[in-house]
Design a protein around this motif. Structure first.
Motif, short mmCIF file in Angstrom:
data_model
loop_
_atom_site.label_atom_id
_atom_site.label_comp_id
_atom_site.label_asym_id
_atom_site.label_seq_id
_atom_site.Cartn_x
_atom_site.Cartn_y
_atom_site.Cartn_z
N THR A 76 0.65 -1.37 -0.04
CA THR A 76 0.19 0.08 -0.05
C THR A 76 0.93 0.88 0.16
O THR A 76 2.13 1.10 -0.15
N GLU A 77 0.11 1.90 -0.31
CA GLU A 77 1.25 3.42 -0.72
C GLU A 77 0.41 4.57 0.47
O GLU A 77 -0.55 4.89 1.33
N VAL A 78 1.60 5.30 1.26
CA VAL A 78 1.34 6.64 2.23
C VAL A 78 2.38 8.10 1.44
O VAL A 78 3.27 7.53 0.48
N ARG A 79 0.81 8.82 1.43
CA ARG A 79 1.64 10.23 0.72
C ARG A 79 2.14 10.88 2.00
O ARG A 79 1.44 11.17 3.54
N LEU A 80 3.01 11.73 1.93
CA LEU A 80 4.16 12.46 3.12
C LEU A 80 4.31 13.86 2.31
O LEU A 80 4.49 14.24 1.20
N LYS A 81 4.36 14.80 3.88
CA LYS A 81 4.10 16.45 3.21
C LYS A 81 5.59 16.94 3.49
O LYS A 81 5.64 16.53 5.54
N VAL A 82 6.36 16.88 2.68
CA VAL A 82 7.51 17.51 3.68
C VAL A 82 7.76 18.43 3.44
O VAL A 82 7.87 18.83 2.61
N GLU A 83 8.56 19.37 3.89
CA GLU A 83 9.72 20.32 3.96
C GLU A 83 11.41 20.07 2.79
O GLU A 83 11.84 18.95 3.82
N PRO A 84 11.63 19.99 1.80
CA PRO A 84 12.95 19.47 1.66
C PRO A 84 13.55 20.39 1.62
O PRO A 84 13.65 21.15 2.15
N ALA A 85 14.95 19.51 2.27
CA ALA A 85 16.22 20.18 2.96
C ALA A 85 16.64 20.91 2.17
O ALA A 85 17.02 20.46 0.47
N GLY A 86 17.17 22.22 2.37
CA GLY A 86 17.43 22.99 1.76
C GLY A 86 16.85 23.32 1.03
O GLY A 86 17.36 25.33 0.27
N ALA A 87 14.89 23.83 1.35
CA ALA A 87 14.56 24.46 0.39
C ALA A 87 14.24 25.74 1.31
O ALA A 87 13.96 25.52 2.41
N PRO A 88 13.37 26.72 0.28
CA PRO A 88 13.14 28.12 1.12
C PRO A 88 11.71 27.89 2.64
O PRO A 88 11.35 26.96 2.81
N PRO A 89 12.09 28.41 3.19
CA PRO A 89 11.00 28.45 4.77
C PRO A 89 9.60 28.24 3.68
O PRO A 89 9.31 29.22 3.09
N GLY A 90 8.80 27.16 4.47
CA GLY A 90 7.60 26.91 4.00
C GLY A 90 7.60 26.87 2.48
O GLY A 90 5.84 26.44 2.18
N GLU A 91 8.01 26.17 1.73
CA GLU A 91 7.89 25.42 0.61
C GLU A 91 7.84 24.11 1.31
O GLU A 91 8.46 23.37 1.82
N THR A 92 6.80 23.04 0.42
CA THR A 92 6.60 21.68 0.71
C THR A 92 6.28 20.74 -0.65
O THR A 92 6.41 21.32 -1.60
N ALA A 93 6.54 19.66 -0.56
CA ALA A 93 6.11 19.09 -1.40
C ALA A 93 5.21 17.53 -0.63
O ALA A 93 5.26 17.25 0.02
N LEU A 94 4.27 17.12 -1.88
CA LEU A 94 4.58 15.11 -1.80
C LEU A 94 4.81 14.93 -2.19
O LEU A 94 5.55 13.95 -3.32
N ILE A 95 5.23 13.11 -1.16
CA ILE A 95 6.18 12.63 -1.96
C ILE A 95 5.08 11.00 -1.60
O ILE A 95 4.69 10.83 -0.45
N VAL A 96 5.17 10.16 -2.52
CA VAL A 96 4.70 8.54 -2.00
C VAL A 96 5.54 7.86 -2.06
O VAL A 96 6.50 8.11 -3.18
N ILE A 97 5.41 7.05 -1.12
CA ILE A 97 6.00 5.46 -1.38
C ILE A 97 5.16 4.31 -1.36
O ILE A 97 4.27 4.43 -0.34
N LYS A 98 5.52 3.30 -1.79
CA LYS A 98 5.12 2.21 -1.47
C LYS A 98 5.75 1.67 0.12
O LYS A 98 6.51 1.67 -0.25
N ARG A 99 4.77 0.78 0.67
CA ARG A 99 5.05 0.23 2.23
C ARG A 99 6.10 -1.12 1.44
O ARG A 99 5.38 -1.74 0.75
N GLY A 100 6.65 -1.12 1.94
CA GLY A 100 7.44 -2.70 1.26
C GLY A 100 8.02 -3.03 2.84
O GLY A 100 8.55 -2.98 3.97
N LYS A 101 9.00 -4.78 2.52
CA LYS A 101 9.79 -4.66 4.27
C LYS A 101 11.15 -5.04 4.30
O LYS A 101 11.61 -4.19 2.88
N VAL A 102 11.08 -4.06 5.16
CA VAL A 102 12.67 -3.61 5.45
C VAL A 102 13.61 -4.55 6.11
O VAL A 102 13.04 -5.33 7.88
N GLU A 103 14.27 -5.24 6.19
CA GLU A 103 15.48 -6.06 7.19
C GLU A 103 16.43 -5.08 7.87
O GLU A 103 16.84 -4.13 7.39
#
Length: 752
Positions: free
Chosen positions: A326-353
């Motif tokens: 399944t997928e999760v959507r994250l609202k992030v403030e990218p590193a180094g971006a101007p204050p207040g700037e955000t981006a939406l990132i979608v990541i498919k969940r999976g197994k992590v060893e």
């Protein structure tokens, strides 16, 4: 475990998702408390020592301890009210399904006190001018201190705490600035918020963590306190906690594979990304990105994006979690971006060893003083992990594979490194003990009725029967102590390490509380009682409880100055002794040559500068703990820091010269080879490595410029003094055993 303690980092993982129908239901925690109380009375190992009705006051004390460990929020008036209103009535309230009344009232009072203290902290930080020239001080630990007698005294204690926090923050900035200037580097804290603002945000986040709770959380805090009053390892685990526990035992999680850290301004920062994990494969999430919102179902609907500012890390993790694929959507403030700037990132969940937590091995080819080369094997086991459900992951299988591979390399001796191994699955340690010795009693287990069961190892013949060292420390506990104790009792291995292991000699069994509840009750998410049902005893009959396993060769350790171990925990069960296991016939202890090994080791340790530094630090730490006082005079603190800095600089100057010589000597005497489970799975053999290079890391981590200012040289060949001494002792054992065998001096083991 105090569930309120702030956690600065957590792995963003996802467990199995519940259905909407199941999530809509809610267990009645008054009923859960009653069933748990009955289960404790019927199942706990030590249930006969005191009647349940006598424990009410202790339930209250444990709950207050967990909420206010430093005794800075509640006043004596609060405590008196709790004692008079609930106190010895808590046992009855649990059985009458009314315990949440007390739990909620006490927690509600706690929230009010925290709100008041945080408000006062903000006022002080904005308005007060703290005088750091006075000969003032604050207690280092308030664990045994009396409760503040009234609000006036509480405010004064709190003022000193704020003053100490502000002073420490100022001194930290001074120290970092000086280190950066001395090294010709930029000050990594130059852009950091001012100390007062930084502290305000820190208290604000703590306040949010205290207020951001629901009925499940309050019930978990209270029921855990009730359970832990029986002994430190009996515990109530919520549904979510139990699922996390199981995943931790599997060494495999389901999630995005990112290390999260709570920032003081409320955001959640990405401090690490697992190599090859879902976030790494997606490629959009970057180190130092700041997560400010989570849409756990990835609906794309702005209303479903949950604002996670100042949210506790475990709740952020719960939002990110979900089913594999399944997928999760994250609202992030990218590193180094101007204050207040955000981006939406979608990541498919999976197994992590969790590969850092897996078994690993190495071989060190060591050329001794006689010119002969020895192959010294090392197996490192971080925990006795196992998949309780599917059984696909078992540490004993992993260790067996490693051991067979090292045996093919014809190692001359083996160090089994069990430092920081807190234990795990009993079946794994029982099976693993048989890898090193013939079938014998591994552990005796006694239940509350006094019945004793002897558990033996499986193998009729060991996989490896050569020279063996077990390396332990104060964090080695439970299953680790069973293995070390069994091999020590059997005179099969030499134990080396801290003055003792942890001393956890009890067995816990998870019991689903929902199964005990009436058929028509809401059982969903009732939680689990992890209850102590048995005690461990070594084959010799001695319990590992409290005393742990005392090594044959003890090395200096900083833990000698700290309150680490079972004996320092509240409500710990007593140590005792039973009769030796029937038919237990140990090997000849003479074949371990312990007196000679101790003599040789003591000579090296006495000459070791690194161990001398440890002993010096232990002495100072013990003195500080006894004094239990921290100065609030800035000049005194600067003098203390200057003295510590001068000591560290002098040590580092000495170390650089000595370590350079040691590294040069190592390069002529040692070769290092590594082996991982991935290597075995891919059919690879041992890989020669350069120990001076950075070790392979399974996680990319955010740069810590402040930590980089620490110019303490690394251990030569990446061998810390304890591990290096263990290898030297193993080398001695190999030599002495070989010479004794050639001379026909090894003792015969009758009947073995």
């Amino acid at each position: 475990m105090n569930r309120l303690r702030f956690r600065s980092a957590a792995l963003a993982v996802a467990l199995s998702a519940c259905t909407l129908a199941a999530c809509a239901q809610q267990a009645d925690f008054n009923q859960v408390g009653r069933e748990m109380a009955i289960m404790l009375q019927n199942s706990h190992f030590d249930r006969s020592s005191r009647s349940f009705k006598e424990l009410g006051d202790d339930f209250l004390k444990t709950y207050l301890r967990d909420l206010d460990y430093g005794r800075v929020y509640f006043t004596q008036a609060d405590v008196t009210r709790f004692e008079e209103t609930y106190g010895d009535k808590l046992s009855e309230m649990l059985l009458q399904q009314d315990s949440m009344t007390a739990a909620t009232d006490i927690y509600g009072t706690f929230v009010k006190r925290v709100e008041a203290r945080v408000a006062e902290a903000k006022r002080m930080l904005k308005e007060d001018e703290f005088d750091f020239s006075k000969n003032d001080s604050v207690m280092r630990s308030r664990k045994e201190a009396p409760w503040p007698k009234d609000e006036a005294e509480a405010t004064e204690i709190w003022r000193r705490q704020i003053k100490e926090a502000l002073l420490s923050e100022r001194l930290r900035r001074e120290m970092v600035a000086k280190l950066a200037e001395d090294q010709g580097k930029e000050n990594p804290l130059a852009e950091e918020r001012e100390p007062r603002e930084r502290l305000e945000l820190r208290y604000e986040r703590f306040l949010h963590s205290v207020k951001d709770v629901d009925d499940d959380d309050i019930a978990a805090y209270f029921l855990s306190a009730v359970a832990q009053t029986f002994d430190p390892h009996t515990d109530y685990m919520s549904y979510k906690e139990m699922e996390r526990f199981k995943d931790g035992m599997r060494n495999q999680l389901v999630g995005i594979g990112a290390l999260l850290q709570a920032e003081e301004d409320g955001a959640t920062k990405i401090m690490g990304i697992v190599v090859g994990g879902p976030a790494d494969r997606a490629g959009q999430l970057k180190l130092n990105d700041r997560v400010v919102g989570v849409d756990s179902l990835n609906t794309g609907n702005p209303e479903d994006m949950v604002d996670i500012m100042f949210m506790k890390i475990d709740k952020v993790v719960d939002l990110i979690r979900g089913a594999e694929g399944t997928e999760v959507r994250l609202k992030v403030e990218p590193a180094g971006a101007p204050p207040g700037e955000t981006a939406l990132i979608v990541i498919k969940r999976g197994k992590v060893e969790l590969k850092d937590a897996q078994t690993s091995a190495e071989v060190i080819e060591y050329k001794g003083s006689d010119g002969e080369t020895q192959k010294l094997g090392v197996i490192t086991l971080p925990s006795f992990y196992a998949d309780f459900d599917a059984g696909e992951t078992r540490c004993s299988v992993d260790v067996e594979l490693m051991l067979m591979r090292l045996k093919e390399e014809q190692i001359d001796g083996l160090v089994f490194d069990l430092r920081n191994n807190g234990g795990g699955a009993l079946e794994e340690v029982r099976r693993m003990t048989g890898f090193f010795t013939r079938r014998l009693p591994v552990v005796q287990v006694k239940n509350t009725l006094g019945q004793i069961q002897v558990k033996e190892s499986d193998n009729r013949r060991p996989i490896y029967d050569g020279p063996l060292l077990i390396l332990t420390d104060k964090s080695s506990a439970s299953a680790t102590e069973i293995l070390a104790g069994a091999l020590q009792d059997d005179n099969r291995a030499v134990i080396i390490g801290d003055s003792s292991t942890f001393g956890k000699g009890t067995v816990q069994q998870p019991m689903d509380i929902g199964r005990q509840m009436p058929f028509f009750a809401d059982r969903n998410k009732a939680g689990t009682l992890k209850v102590t049902i048995q005690k461990f005893y070594r084959p010799s009959g001695s319990s590992t409880q409290n005393k742990g396993v005392v090594p044959d060769i003890i090395l200096p350790s900083l833990t000698d100055a700290l309150e680490v171990g079972e004996g320092y925990l509240d409500h710990a069960l007593d140590h005792d002794i039973i009769r030796p296991a029937p038919g237990f016939e140990p090997l000849s202890k003479a074949n371990l040559f312990i007196p000679r090994l101790k003599e040789l080791s003591n000579a090296r340790v006495t000459k070791s500068k690194d161990f001398a530094y440890v002993i010096e630090d232990v002495t100072k730490a013990r003195a500080r703990l006894r004094e239990n006082k921290v100065s609030l005079n800035i000049e005194e603190r600067r003098e203390e820091l200057a003295e510590a800095d001068a000591t560290q600089n002098a040590r580092n100057l000495e170390r650089r010269e000595r370590y350079a010589k040691m590294s040069k000597s190592d390069s002529g005497k040692m070769k290092f080879f590594k082996l991982t489970l991935d290597d075995l799975e891919e059919g690879k053999g041992l890989r020669e490595v350069d120990p001076t290079l950075d070790a392979e890391d399974y996680m990319r981590r955010a740069e810590d410029k402040t930590a980089e200012l620490d110019d303490t040289p690394e251990w030569p060949s990446k061998l810390d003094p304890t591990k290096r001494e263990a290898l030297y002792v193993l080398s001695d054992l190999v030599d002495i055993t070989r010479n004794a065998k050639m001379a026909g001096l090894l003792k015969k083991n009758e009947g073995r």
